[in-house]
Design a protein around this motif. Structure first.
Motif, PDB file in Angstrom:
ATOM      1  N   LEU A 227       0.822  -1.312   0.218  1.00 26.13           N
ATOM      2  CA  LEU A 227      -0.159  -0.020  -0.071  1.00 26.13           C
ATOM      3  C   LEU A 227       0.777   1.262  -0.119  1.00 26.13           C
ATOM      4  CD1 LEU A 227      -2.869  -0.795   2.404  1.00 26.13           C
ATOM      5  CD2 LEU A 227      -2.906  -0.857   0.029  1.00 26.13           C
ATOM      6  N   ILE A 231       0.598   4.080  -2.517  1.00 25.70           N
ATOM      7  CA  ILE A 231       0.763   5.781  -2.199  1.00 25.70           C
ATOM      8  C   ILE A 231       1.705   6.680  -2.624  1.00 25.70           C
ATOM      9  CG2 ILE A 231       0.349   7.225  -0.235  1.00 25.70           C
ATOM     10  CD1 ILE A 231      -0.784   4.728   1.344  1.00 25.70           C
ATOM     11  N   ILE A 271       5.424   9.005   3.120  1.00 25.80           N
ATOM     12  CA  ILE A 271       4.114   9.223   3.014  1.00 25.80           C
ATOM     13  C   ILE A 271       3.834  10.749   3.418  1.00 25.80           C
ATOM     14  CG2 ILE A 271       1.676   8.425   3.284  1.00 25.80           C
ATOM     15  CD1 ILE A 271       2.755   5.981   4.365  1.00 25.80           C
TER      16      ILE A 271
ATOM     17  N   TYR B 108      -7.367   7.218  -1.178  1.00 20.97           N
ATOM     18  CA  TYR B 108      -6.245   7.698  -0.508  1.00 20.97           C
ATOM     19  C   TYR B 108      -5.992   7.756   1.127  1.00 20.97           C
ATOM     20  CZ  TYR B 108      -3.380   8.420  -5.050  1.00 20.97           C
ATOM     21  OH  TYR B 108      -2.888   8.121  -6.102  1.00 20.97           O
ATOM     22  N   ILE B 110      -8.271   6.392   2.978  1.00 18.65           N
ATOM     23  CA  ILE B 110      -8.181   5.048   3.335  1.00 18.65           C
ATOM     24  C   ILE B 110      -6.926   4.304   3.373  1.00 18.65           C
ATOM     25  CG2 ILE B 110      -9.129   2.663   3.261  1.00 18.65           C
ATOM     26  CD1 ILE B 110     -11.467   3.731   1.769  1.00 18.65           C
ATOM     27  N   LEU B 111      -5.894   4.371   2.440  1.00 16.05           N
ATOM     28  CA  LEU B 111      -4.881   3.535   2.294  1.00 16.05           C
ATOM     29  C   LEU B 111      -3.727   4.353   3.190  1.00 16.05           C
ATOM     30  CD1 LEU B 111      -4.543   2.750  -1.489  1.00 16.05           C
ATOM     31  CD2 LEU B 111      -5.639   1.627   0.249  1.00 16.05           C
ATOM     32  N   ILE B 112      -3.763   5.645   3.342  1.00 19.01           N
ATOM     33  CA  ILE B 112      -2.866   6.202   4.079  1.00 19.01           C
ATOM     34  C   ILE B 112      -3.167   6.015   5.450  1.00 19.01           C
ATOM     35  CG2 ILE B 112      -2.047   8.716   4.876  1.00 19.01           C
ATOM     36  CD1 ILE B 112      -2.291   9.453   1.812  1.00 19.01           C
ATOM     37  N   ILE B 114      -4.350   3.391   6.869  1.00 21.25           N
ATOM     38  CA  ILE B 114      -3.812   1.935   7.159  1.00 21.25           C
ATOM     39  C   ILE B 114      -2.451   2.277   7.419  1.00 21.25           C
ATOM     40  CG2 ILE B 114      -3.679  -0.129   6.213  1.00 21.25           C
ATOM     41  CD1 ILE B 114      -6.135  -0.031   4.568  1.00 21.25           C
TER      42      ILE B 114
END
Lengths: 287, 316
Positions: A227, A231, A271, B108, B110-112, B114
């Motif tokens: 993921l 991202i 991120i 994005y 949701i994924l971030i 997680i």
């Protein structure tokens, strides 16, 4: 110090190769079908376990790679056809549903293969060490993995950029309705791309299981790495998956080496930076 | 509030008050957990049901606050009066940081979230010199305020019940305030709220931090109940189950997350007594909820009431 830095780089690149196998499928199925499949990590684990059993029964690692991948094509097709399709484009529903699927797969796998760390047996000629300049021993398997990742990456890139099929898929990513309107069977395209994604995930499980081992919970650990790759790279982008995998793989390797207790925290950095400057990821677009 | 609802609330309150003496310690413990996880689910639903953001990192705030309380109380013998607020503060500070995620939307986001949740789990798991690794921090005492100390699980049950009622009432006031209405507006149409002059990202950021603070409070209640905390509290399943509870009960309501917590915890407790694959059963609950009950129990009740009400009108 310098040798260690080089070794960590190889560690990172080999992890990147593995992550690319997983993230490329994830990102392509999102790009084309707008499907967020959180069961991707569970596909990895299940594929690895099935490959492990094949390798133990037949002694062939190649057969294990193909068999693990092929089994996941079937599993993935059924889940896609009978469950994920029914959620439409509701990402929240997809996430919950596929997390549920991953729980089921993980628990069933635990019942079948048990809770111990299992290693997929790699053949002799892939094991052992390579002697690098300066008398440094390094496991040969890691290079095999890098080779596998690069081979799959090149094949995917050629398929995606240089073939008619790839052109149709790219067109589908850009504008699905328009592709459908030109008479191309988008549904069949979906099945093919999700089959490819499932195969890569299952194969990654076998390849990864031979050095990271397989255990309950591995599905979430590997999924989160994938993921982060997606991202960082941007959802739906193959180039993004490649660059993202390299960034995450290298960061993880150096993180584990320099800050062992905070190695996961190292992943947070890219991120956070991306969110400040490029919330859509390096190659991502608005969805 | 109409009369039927008032009666229902009074009956529910009476049942909750009578439970420890009527049902014994097993049920008292289980229902305490339902309150605590219901509160966590409520904090998730603050974003999900009111702002339309699906966060999967709420176990982080829950666990960071639980760890803070546990470490302060056990290792440094800090009294509850300081340890509990410190726990909420620590979780809220983390929410201030993770709130960055509101720069993204949809998938994005949701994924971030997680990935964020996983970072916290990783630190709890790896930084064993401070967090105690997989064993976590054990022997957390009951809370005590000076001479007034909780000494039994029954007393603690009443404390949690009171906390839940206060939070529920506060939540209700908050959701009816202009701020809460603004959130609903953003959920319905963010671009329209922007054109009305709302700074929607700031609004969502504030909601994220508030939601994190509520999750941190649930974490404080959890650690005093559980007596220990380990990385499991920070793990992804906790976050996703909290979201599941909110959805099973019904999002956008106050009672929904608590009903959902009761269903999920009750089911798990029951199933695990005779069936080994209880994680698979939880997975099946996820799937079934998405496919057949996306509106949750409150939605089903509403549908039934609508049908029942109509039937009554037709046959006067």
């Amino acid at each position: 110090m310098l040798t260690s830095a080089v070794l960590q780089a190889i560690n990172g690149i080999s992890l990147a190769a593995l992550l690319f196998l997983l993230a490329s499928g994830f990102t392509l199925s999102f790009g084309l079908m707008r499907v967020v499949n959180m069961a991707h990590g569970a596909y990895y684990l299940l594929g690895g376990y099935i490959g492990l059993t094949i390798a133990e029964k037949t002694g062939s690692f190649a057969l294990a790679l193909v068999g693990g991948g092929a089994a996941i094509i079937v599993v993935g097709y059924l889940i896609d056809r009978f469950l994920i399709r029914r959620t439409g484009e509701n990402h929240l529903a997809q996430v919950l549903l596929t997390v549920g699927v991953a729980f089921v797969i993980g628990d069933v796998a635990l019942a079948i293969w048990g809770g111990d760390n299992l290693m997929v047996p790699a053949p002799k000629f892939l094991k052992g060490a390579v002697i690098l300049p300066g008398d440094v021993y390094y496991p040969r398997y890691r290079f095999v993995l890098i080779f596998l990742g690069v081979a799959v990456g090149v094949a995917l890139w050629l398929l995606y950029k240089k073939t008619q099929l790839g052109a149709v898929v790219r067109a589908g990513v850009d504008d699905r309705e328009q592709v459908n309107a030109t008479g191309i069977n988008v549904d069949r395209l979906f099945v093919m791309v999700s089959g490819l994604a499932s195969f890569l995930a299952g194969m990654a499980g076998v390849a990864g299981g031979a050095f990271l081992t397989l255990y309950p919970g591995a599905e979430w650990e590997i999924l989160v790495y994938a993921l982060v790759v997606v991202i960082v790279g941007g959802l739906g982008s193959l180039e993004g998956a490649m660059i993202g995998a390299l960034i995450v793989g290298l960061l993880d390797a150096y993180g584990r080496w320099l800050l062992p207790e905070f190695s996961y925290f190292v992943l947070f950095g890219p991120i956070a930076l991306l969110m400040l400057f490029r919330p859509r990821g390096l190659f991502g677009r608005e969805y | 509030m109409d009369r039927g609802r008032a009666v229902l609330a009074a009956v529910a309150l009476a049942a909750a008050l009578a439970l420890p003496s009527a049902a014994g310690p097993f049920w008292t413990g289980l229902v305490t957990q339902m309150y605590i996880f219901g509160l966590l689910a409520l904090s998730v639903d603050l974003l999900l049901g009111h702002a339309g953001l699906f966060s999967l990192t709420h176990a982080s705030f829950f666990a960071v606050s639980a760890y803070t309380v546990a470490i302060l109380q056990v290792r440094y013998a800090v009294p509850t009066a300081l340890a509990a607020p410190a726990g909420i503060l620590a979780g809220t500070l983390l929410a201030l940081l993770f709130g960055l995620a509101v720069r993204t939307r949809g998938v994005y986001f949701i994924l971030i979230t997680i990935a964020f949740g996983y970072v916290v789990w990783g630190v709890a798991h790896r930084w064993s010199s401070f967090t105690g690794g997989d064993n976590g921090v054990t022997n957390v005492p009951f809370p005590a305020l000076g001479a007034a100390a909780i000494t039994s699980h029954t007393q603690y049950y009443y404390l949690v019940l009171a906390a839940v009622i206060v939070c529920g009432l506060g939540y209700r006031v908050f959701m009816r305030s202009p701020f809460g209405l603004g959130l609903r507006g953003i959920k319905a149409s963010e671009s329209r709220m922007q054109s009305l002059g709302f700074r929607t990202s700031a609004h969502l950021y504030a909601a994220f931090v508030l939601s994190g603070a509520l999750a941190s409070f649930a974490g404080v209640l959890y650690v005093y109940y559980n007596k220990f905390v380990n990385p499991v509290a920070a793990s992804f399943p906790v976050s996703v189950e909290a979201a599941l509870m909110a959805i099973v009960g019904g999002t956008g309501t106050i009672i929904g997350p608590f009903l959902g917590a009761a269903v999920v915890l009750g089911l798990r407790n029951w199933v695990s007594s005779f069936f080994e694959l209880h994680a698979a059963v939880m997975g099946a609950v996820f799937i079934a909820t998405v496919l057949w009950a996306p509106q949750g129990l409150v939605g089903i009740a509403g549908r039934l009431r609508a049908r029942f009400g109509k039937a009554k009108e037709r046959t006067p």
